[in-house]
Design a protein around this motif. Structure first.
Motif, PDB file in Angstrom:
ATOM      1  N   SER A  61       0.813  -1.216   0.000  1.00 63.26           N
ATOM      2  CA  SER A  61       0.000   0.000   0.000  1.00 63.26           C
ATOM      3  C   SER A  61       0.848   1.268   0.000  1.00 63.26           C
ATOM      4  O   SER A  61       0.359   2.344  -0.357  1.00 63.26           O
ATOM      5  CB  SER A  61      -0.932   0.008   1.213  1.00 63.26           C
ATOM      6  N   ASP A  62       2.122   1.154   0.391  1.00 62.15           N
ATOM      7  CA  ASP A  62       3.017   2.320   0.436  1.00 62.15           C
ATOM      8  C   ASP A  62       4.004   2.357  -0.728  1.00 62.15           C
ATOM      9  O   ASP A  62       4.853   3.258  -0.771  1.00 62.15           O
ATOM     10  CB  ASP A  62       3.800   2.332   1.760  1.00 62.15           C
ATOM     11  N   TRP A  63       3.907   1.413  -1.647  1.00 65.78           N
ATOM     12  CA  TRP A  63       4.894   1.365  -2.725  1.00 65.78           C
ATOM     13  C   TRP A  63       4.833   2.584  -3.636  1.00 65.78           C
ATOM     14  O   TRP A  63       5.858   3.023  -4.165  1.00 65.78           O
ATOM     15  CB  TRP A  63       4.703   0.086  -3.552  1.00 65.78           C
ATOM     16  N   ALA A  64       3.652   3.145  -3.821  1.00 65.52           N
ATOM     17  CA  ALA A  64       3.517   4.286  -4.737  1.00 65.52           C
ATOM     18  C   ALA A  64       4.285   5.503  -4.239  1.00 65.52           C
ATOM     19  O   ALA A  64       4.687   6.364  -5.037  1.00 65.52           O
ATOM     20  CB  ALA A  64       2.044   4.638  -4.929  1.00 65.52           C
ATOM     21  N   THR A  65       4.512   5.593  -2.942  1.00 69.06           N
ATOM     22  CA  THR A  65       5.222   6.743  -2.377  1.00 69.06           C
ATOM     23  C   THR A  65       6.593   6.350  -1.828  1.00 69.06           C
ATOM     24  O   THR A  65       7.191   7.112  -1.055  1.00 69.06           O
ATOM     25  CB  THR A  65       4.380   7.387  -1.249  1.00 69.06           C
ATOM     26  N   TRP A  66       7.090   5.196  -2.236  1.00 73.19           N
ATOM     27  CA  TRP A  66       8.379   4.721  -1.725  1.00 73.19           C
ATOM     28  C   TRP A  66       9.501   5.674  -2.123  1.00 73.19           C
ATOM     29  O   TRP A  66       9.563   6.155  -3.260  1.00 73.19           O
ATOM     30  CB  TRP A  66       8.677   3.321  -2.265  1.00 73.19           C
ATOM     31  N   ARG A  67      10.403   5.929  -1.175  1.00 67.85           N
ATOM     32  CA  ARG A  67      11.544   6.804  -1.418  1.00 67.85           C
ATOM     33  C   ARG A  67      12.826   6.118  -0.964  1.00 67.85           C
ATOM     34  O   ARG A  67      12.899   5.594   0.155  1.00 67.85           O
ATOM     35  CB  ARG A  67      11.379   8.123  -0.678  1.00 67.85           C
ATOM     36  N   GLN A  70      14.596   7.127   2.299  1.00 71.02           N
ATOM     37  CA  GLN A  70      13.965   6.743   3.555  1.00 71.02           C
ATOM     38  C   GLN A  70      14.065   5.237   3.844  1.00 71.02           C
ATOM     39  O   GLN A  70      13.799   4.825   4.969  1.00 71.02           O
ATOM     40  CB  GLN A  70      12.490   7.155   3.544  1.00 71.02           C
ATOM     41  N   ASP A  71      14.433   4.450   2.837  1.00 67.44           N
ATOM     42  CA  ASP A  71      14.342   2.994   3.027  1.00 67.44           C
ATOM     43  C   ASP A  71      15.553   2.210   2.534  1.00 67.44           C
ATOM     44  O   ASP A  71      15.769   1.079   2.971  1.00 67.44           O
ATOM     45  CB  ASP A  71      13.084   2.485   2.310  1.00 67.44           C
TER      46      ASP A  71
END
Length: 254
Positions: A61-67, A70-71
């Motif tokens: 669910s968070d892949w679209a905003t992955w940076r 930050q990761d």
């Protein structure tokens, strides 16, 4: 026109050239300081994320905003089934036994399908050129559910010197999960890869743990070098101008 006036005018072109060179040298020194700050941030990310107990990957669910900032380099663990039929060998180099003598070969990027049904690309590790074909390493493709521990990595950036991929021939030159997924019409693909750790694989290949965690940081000495050359240039030009302006002044030029 006096000789000193003539000599002063004769400094215009050398002065402009010196200013251009000085601007370039200062620019290079400043760029190295910027690179130093970037490198220090990268080292801090590795130190904070790459060690200790592994966590879970970022949820779909968070892949679209992955940076990446930050990761990336975070140690994770994931369980799923490899889709070996979509294995993508990406050309690359690995450290050899002797320093300065890297080994040519391929990094094996293989889709992993966890229970959610999404796809996460795994960089399983390196194989030498003669083991590119999986037929020559039949033990290297485990079947059934597997658990992978590794580091989150951003897609490999391309540059003007990166050759074009040829999906039809399964020839790849960048670790790009979206490009590999598109070639095989895979959907719900993570925007990152996982570099598998050095846990042994059946048959000894591929060999994981290829992520470099020791990053050299020599940018301060490079910056000092450029700024030092800039100061030398100022000194040399000042001495040149002083000698030129101290020429004979008694001669009148028509």
């Amino acid at each position: 026109m006096t000789a000193s006036t003539h000599n002063g005018r004769s400094l215009i072109l050398p002065g402009l050239a010196a200013l251009v060179a000085l601007a370039i040298l200062i620019g290079l020194g400043t760029w190295q300081l910027q690179r130093k700050a970037w490198k220090e941030d990268l080292i801090a990310q590795i130190e904070a994320r790459a060690y200790g107990d592994p966590g879970a990957i970022v949820p779909e669910s968070d892949w679209a905003t992955w940076r990446a900032d930050q990761d990336e380099f975070r140690k994770v663990r994931i369980t799923g089934t490899f889709l070996h039929e979509f294995e993508a060998p990406v050309y690359g180099l690995a450290p050899g036994e002797r320093q300065g003598a890297p080994i040519q070969g391929y990094y094996l990027i293989t889709p992993l399908k966890p229970a959610t049904g999404a796809i996460v690309m795994i960089n399983r590790g390196f194989v030498p050129t003669d083991l590119r074909d999986p037929v020559r390493r039949p033990e290297s493709q485990p079947q059934g559910e597997v658990t992978i521990t590794g580091l989150v990595r951003a897609p490999e950036p391309r540059n003007p010197f990166t050759p074009n991929d040829d999906p039809a021939k399964n020839q790849w030159f960048a670790r790009d999960p979206q490009a590999i997924a598109a070639a095989h019409k895979l959907e719900r693909v993570a925007p990152f890869l996982i570099d598998a750790d050095a846990s042994p694989n059946p048959g000894s290949w591929p060999r994981g743990g290829q992520t470099p965690l020791t990053v050299p940081n020599n940018h301060l000495q490079y910056a000092v070098t450029w700024f030092g050359i800039a100061l030398t240039l100022i000194g040399v030009f000042a001495a040149f101008a002083w000698r030129r302006l101290k020429g004979p002044e008694s001669v009148e030029l028509e």
